[in-house]
Every structure is written in structure tokens, then in C-alpha cells.
Design a protein around this motif. Structure first.
Motif, PDB file in Angstrom:
ATOM      1  N   THR A 102     -66.417  45.133   0.323  1.00 45.01           N
ATOM      2  CA  THR A 102     -66.573  43.726   0.651  1.00 45.01           C
ATOM      3  C   THR A 102     -67.814  43.166  -0.019  1.00 45.01           C
ATOM      4  OG1 THR A 102     -66.726  42.130   2.473  1.00 45.01           O
ATOM      5  CG2 THR A 102     -67.914  44.189   2.756  1.00 45.01           C
ATOM      6  N   ARG A 103     -67.846  41.862  -0.155  1.00 42.45           N
ATOM      7  CA  ARG A 103     -69.059  41.173  -0.596  1.00 42.45           C
ATOM      8  C   ARG A 103     -69.693  40.435   0.576  1.00 42.45           C
ATOM      9  NH1 ARG A 103     -70.451  40.681  -5.980  1.00 42.45           N
ATOM     10  NH2 ARG A 103     -71.452  38.687  -5.574  1.00 42.45           N
ATOM     11  N   ASN A 104     -69.060  40.484   1.729  1.00 41.99           N
ATOM     12  CA  ASN A 104     -69.599  39.834   2.927  1.00 41.99           C
ATOM     13  C   ASN A 104     -70.748  40.681   3.464  1.00 41.99           C
ATOM     14  OD1 ASN A 104     -70.164  38.709   5.394  1.00 41.99           O
ATOM     15  ND2 ASN A 104     -68.029  38.488   6.003  1.00 41.99           N
ATOM     16  N   GLY A 105     -71.962  40.166   3.393  1.00 42.38           N
ATOM     17  CA  GLY A 105     -73.147  40.909   3.795  1.00 42.38           C
ATOM     18  C   GLY A 105     -73.665  40.564   5.174  1.00 42.38           C
ATOM     19  N   SER A 106     -72.805  40.112   6.080  1.00 40.71           N
ATOM     20  CA  SER A 106     -73.203  39.814   7.459  1.00 40.71           C
ATOM     21  C   SER A 106     -73.072  41.091   8.285  1.00 40.71           C
ATOM     22  CB  SER A 106     -72.312  38.718   8.055  1.00 40.71           C
ATOM     23  OG  SER A 106     -72.441  37.531   7.324  1.00 40.71           O
ATOM     24  N   PHE A 107     -74.212  41.695   8.619  1.00 41.45           N
ATOM     25  CA  PHE A 107     -74.201  42.978   9.306  1.00 41.45           C
ATOM     26  C   PHE A 107     -74.951  42.916  10.631  1.00 41.45           C
ATOM     27  CE2 PHE A 107     -73.921  44.181   4.742  1.00 41.45           C
ATOM     28  CZ  PHE A 107     -72.656  44.745   4.779  1.00 41.45           C
ATOM     29  N   MET A 108     -74.701  43.911  11.475  1.00 33.98           N
ATOM     30  CA  MET A 108     -75.361  44.070  12.768  1.00 33.98           C
ATOM     31  C   MET A 108     -75.402  45.557  13.097  1.00 33.98           C
ATOM     32  SD  MET A 108     -72.185  42.745  15.071  1.00 33.98           S
ATOM     33  CE  MET A 108     -71.453  41.717  13.818  1.00 33.98           C
ATOM     34  N   LEU A 109     -76.079  45.923  14.178  1.00 34.77           N
ATOM     35  CA  LEU A 109     -76.120  47.322  14.617  1.00 34.77           C
ATOM     36  C   LEU A 109     -75.131  47.529  15.752  1.00 34.77           C
ATOM     37  CD1 LEU A 109     -79.948  48.155  14.647  1.00 34.77           C
ATOM     38  CD2 LEU A 109     -78.243  48.794  12.942  1.00 34.77           C
ATOM     39  N   ASN A 110     -74.436  48.680  15.733  1.00 34.54           N
ATOM     40  CA  ASN A 110     -73.562  49.026  16.853  1.00 34.54           C
ATOM     41  C   ASN A 110     -74.328  49.910  17.847  1.00 34.54           C
ATOM     42  OD1 ASN A 110     -73.576  51.622  15.741  1.00 34.54           O
ATOM     43  ND2 ASN A 110     -71.429  51.559  15.084  1.00 34.54           N
ATOM     44  N   ASP A 111     -73.652  50.474  18.840  1.00 32.53           N
ATOM     45  CA  ASP A 111     -74.300  51.292  19.877  1.00 32.53           C
ATOM     46  C   ASP A 111     -74.908  52.577  19.330  1.00 32.53           C
ATOM     47  OD1 ASP A 111     -73.483  49.378  21.655  1.00 32.53           O
ATOM     48  OD2 ASP A 111     -71.722  50.499  22.342  1.00 32.53           O
ATOM     49  N   GLN A 112     -74.422  53.063  18.189  1.00 43.54           N
ATOM     50  CA  GLN A 112     -74.953  54.283  17.579  1.00 43.54           C
ATOM     51  C   GLN A 112     -75.997  53.962  16.511  1.00 43.54           C
ATOM     52  OE1 GLN A 112     -71.313  53.890  17.446  1.00 43.54           O
ATOM     53  NE2 GLN A 112     -71.299  54.688  19.528  1.00 43.54           N
ATOM     54  N   GLN A 114     -75.661  52.250  13.897  1.00 43.26           N
ATOM     55  CA  GLN A 114     -75.056  52.169  12.564  1.00 43.26           C
ATOM     56  C   GLN A 114     -74.949  50.704  12.160  1.00 43.26           C
ATOM     57  OE1 GLN A 114     -71.330  54.113  13.341  1.00 43.26           O
ATOM     58  NE2 GLN A 114     -72.106  56.113  12.675  1.00 43.26           N
ATOM     59  N   VAL A 115     -75.165  50.425  10.871  1.00 48.38           N
ATOM     60  CA  VAL A 115     -75.005  49.071  10.352  1.00 48.38           C
ATOM     61  C   VAL A 115     -73.509  48.825  10.156  1.00 48.38           C
ATOM     62  CG1 VAL A 115     -75.575  47.493   8.475  1.00 48.38           C
ATOM     63  CG2 VAL A 115     -77.270  49.164   9.242  1.00 48.38           C
ATOM     64  N   VAL A 116     -72.993  47.789  10.828  1.00 47.79           N
ATOM     65  CA  VAL A 116     -71.563  47.489  10.808  1.00 47.79           C
ATOM     66  C   VAL A 116     -71.346  46.007  10.531  1.00 47.79           C
ATOM     67  CG1 VAL A 116     -70.987  49.354  12.419  1.00 47.79           C
ATOM     68  CG2 VAL A 116     -71.468  47.078  13.300  1.00 47.79           C
ATOM     69  N   ASN A 117     -70.111  45.663  10.139  1.00 45.48           N
ATOM     70  CA  ASN A 117     -69.743  44.249   9.999  1.00 45.48           C
ATOM     71  C   ASN A 117     -69.072  43.789  11.286  1.00 45.48           C
ATOM     72  OD1 ASN A 117     -67.113  45.240   9.856  1.00 45.48           O
ATOM     73  ND2 ASN A 117     -66.793  44.653   7.730  1.00 45.48           N
ATOM     74  N   ALA A 118     -68.595  42.557  11.322  1.00 46.55           N
ATOM     75  CA  ALA A 118     -67.994  41.993  12.527  1.00 46.55           C
ATOM     76  C   ALA A 118     -66.746  42.748  12.979  1.00 46.55           C
ATOM     77  CB  ALA A 118     -67.658  40.521  12.297  1.00 46.55           C
ATOM     78  N   GLN A 138     -73.744  63.865  -3.156  1.00 47.85           N
ATOM     79  CA  GLN A 138     -73.082  64.032  -1.861  1.00 47.85           C
ATOM     80  C   GLN A 138     -72.239  62.802  -1.575  1.00 47.85           C
ATOM     81  OE1 GLN A 138     -75.315  65.507   1.466  1.00 47.85           O
ATOM     82  NE2 GLN A 138     -76.950  66.252   0.136  1.00 47.85           N
ATOM     83  N   GLY A 139     -71.357  62.930  -0.600  1.00 46.17           N
ATOM     84  CA  GLY A 139     -70.507  61.802  -0.215  1.00 46.17           C
ATOM     85  C   GLY A 139     -71.281  60.735   0.540  1.00 46.17           C
ATOM     86  N   LEU A 140     -70.676  59.565   0.656  1.00 45.68           N
ATOM     87  CA  LEU A 140     -71.286  58.463   1.389  1.00 45.68           C
ATOM     88  C   LEU A 140     -71.279  58.740   2.888  1.00 45.68           C
ATOM     89  CD1 LEU A 140     -69.626  55.503  -0.535  1.00 45.68           C
ATOM     90  CD2 LEU A 140     -72.017  56.216  -0.675  1.00 45.68           C
ATOM     91  N   ILE A 141     -72.309  58.237   3.566  1.00 41.35           N
ATOM     92  CA  ILE A 141     -72.430  58.377   5.020  1.00 41.35           C
ATOM     93  C   ILE A 141     -72.765  57.006   5.604  1.00 41.35           C
ATOM     94  CG2 ILE A 141     -73.152  60.801   4.929  1.00 41.35           C
ATOM     95  CD1 ILE A 141     -76.057  59.791   5.369  1.00 41.35           C
ATOM     96  N   PRO A 142     -72.531  56.800   6.917  1.00 37.32           N
ATOM     97  CA  PRO A 142     -72.894  55.519   7.525  1.00 37.32           C
ATOM     98  C   PRO A 142     -74.412  55.320   7.510  1.00 37.32           C
ATOM     99  CG  PRO A 142     -71.371  56.730   8.932  1.00 37.32           C
ATOM    100  CD  PRO A 142     -71.795  57.664   7.843  1.00 37.32           C
ATOM    101  N   LEU A 143     -74.835  54.077   7.269  1.00 32.82           N
ATOM    102  CA  LEU A 143     -76.257  53.740   7.309  1.00 32.82           C
ATOM    103  C   LEU A 143     -76.669  53.589   8.759  1.00 32.82           C
ATOM    104  CD1 LEU A 143     -78.943  52.958   5.996  1.00 32.82           C
ATOM    105  CD2 LEU A 143     -78.091  50.608   5.846  1.00 32.82           C
ATOM    106  N   VAL A 144     -77.673  54.388   9.182  1.00 28.22           N
ATOM    107  CA  VAL A 144     -78.182  54.358  10.554  1.00 28.22           C
ATOM    108  C   VAL A 144     -79.628  53.892  10.507  1.00 28.22           C
ATOM    109  CG1 VAL A 144     -78.669  55.742  12.614  1.00 28.22           C
ATOM    110  CG2 VAL A 144     -76.638  56.234  11.234  1.00 28.22           C
TER     111      VAL A 144
END
Length: 157
Positions: A102-112, A114-118, A138-144
Motif C-alpha cells: 500500500t501507499r497509505n501511510g496512516s498507521f497506529m499501534l495494536n495491542d501487541q 505492532q504498527v498496523v493500518n486501519a 532474513q524475511g520481513l517481520i512486523p514492526l513493533v
């Protein structure tokens, strides 16, 4: 034949109107990329006809192409909003681990943390080495992000 030729023109106009209305309806959507309809001629052909004197048989929709040109950037109050200038996409992962971009850069943090989108898709990054560089082997991992770290001034990002 002339009725068919006219009908192809009406169908092409309807397709172009559909693409234009979609562009207008989504013009205020973050990171929306407009589309453009591409048309082509339908040529009449016959084994007995001379190709130089053949009359066109109408028009046909050939493709609807998405335009990936750079849009305008806007400031936001969200510290996790990110914009990409130029080419590129944010790598994301859905809940099942599927790859998304995506090119949509609107992010937030979830309960863990992790940087997530809507939609709850996680922003993916390469793991960091001890020296702070990315390990692209190495493979990609979620940004925490750690919420409990005090902010420090820096000149690098």
C-alpha cells in the motif's frame, strides 16, 4: 452494422463515465490512485474486402490503467503517519500472513505494539542487526514499537 458501431460507442462512453465517477468518488481517499480508461478501434474485416478501404467497426475498452503518480502530501497530528515520496510501497501482512502493498501511510499501534493500518494489517520490516542496519537476508517481520521508551533528540532517522 452501423447500429453495432453506434452501440460500441455508447458502451465505451459508459465505461469512461464509470471510471471518471470512481475517480471523483474516491478523490479524498488517502493514497487513492486514479484510473484511466484506454480504448481501441474495432476494425471491420472481410476476406473479400480491401484492407485500405475497410471502415471501422466501432470502439472497445482495452484496459483500465491505474496511475501511480505522486500525490500531494498533507501534515497530520498522528505521529505514526508516514508518507512515501517518489516510487515505492509499504509492505504489509494480513492476518493470515499474506503479502500486501500500500501507499497509505496512516498507521497506529495494536495491542501487541505492532504498527498496523486501519484494517489491522501489520507493517513489515527487515530485522535489525546489532549495528542498527537492516538484515535483508532474513524475511520481513512486523514492526513493533516500545511504548515505554523516552524520546531522545536525534539527527538521523
Amino acid at each position: 452494422m452501423s447500429f453495432y458501431t453506434s452501440l460500441t460507442g455508447l458502451n465505451a462512453a459508459a465505461a469512461e463515465l464509470s471510471v471518471a465517477s470512481n475517480n471523483i468518488a474516491n478523490s479524498n481517499t488517502t493514497s487513492f490512485k486514479r484510473s484511466e480508461a484506454k480504448f481501441g478501434d474495432i476494425f471491420a474485416s472481410s476476406a473479400s474486402a480491401n484492407a485500405a478501404t475497410a471502415v471501422g467497426g466501432g470502439v472497445a475498452l482495452r484496459a483500465v490503467n491505474q496511475q501511480f503518480s505522486q500525490g500531494g502530501l498533507q501534515l497530520s497530528e498522528n505521529a505514526l503517519d508516514i508518507a512515501i515520496t517518489g516510487e515505492g510501497f509499504f509492505p504489509m501482512a494480513d492476518r493470515d500472513g499474506g503479502e500486501l502493498y500500500t501507499r497509505n501511510g496512516s498507521f497506529m499501534l495494536n495491542d501487541q505494539n505492532q504498527v498496523v493500518n486501519a484494517d489491522g494489517h501489520t507493517l513489515q520490516v527487515f530485522p535489525l542487526l546489532i549495528d542498527g542496519t537492516s538484515d535483508t537476508n532474513q524475511g520481513l517481520i512486523p514492526l513493533v514499537l516500545n511504548r515505554n521508551v523516552a524520546a531522545e533528540a536525534t539527527t538521523t532517522a
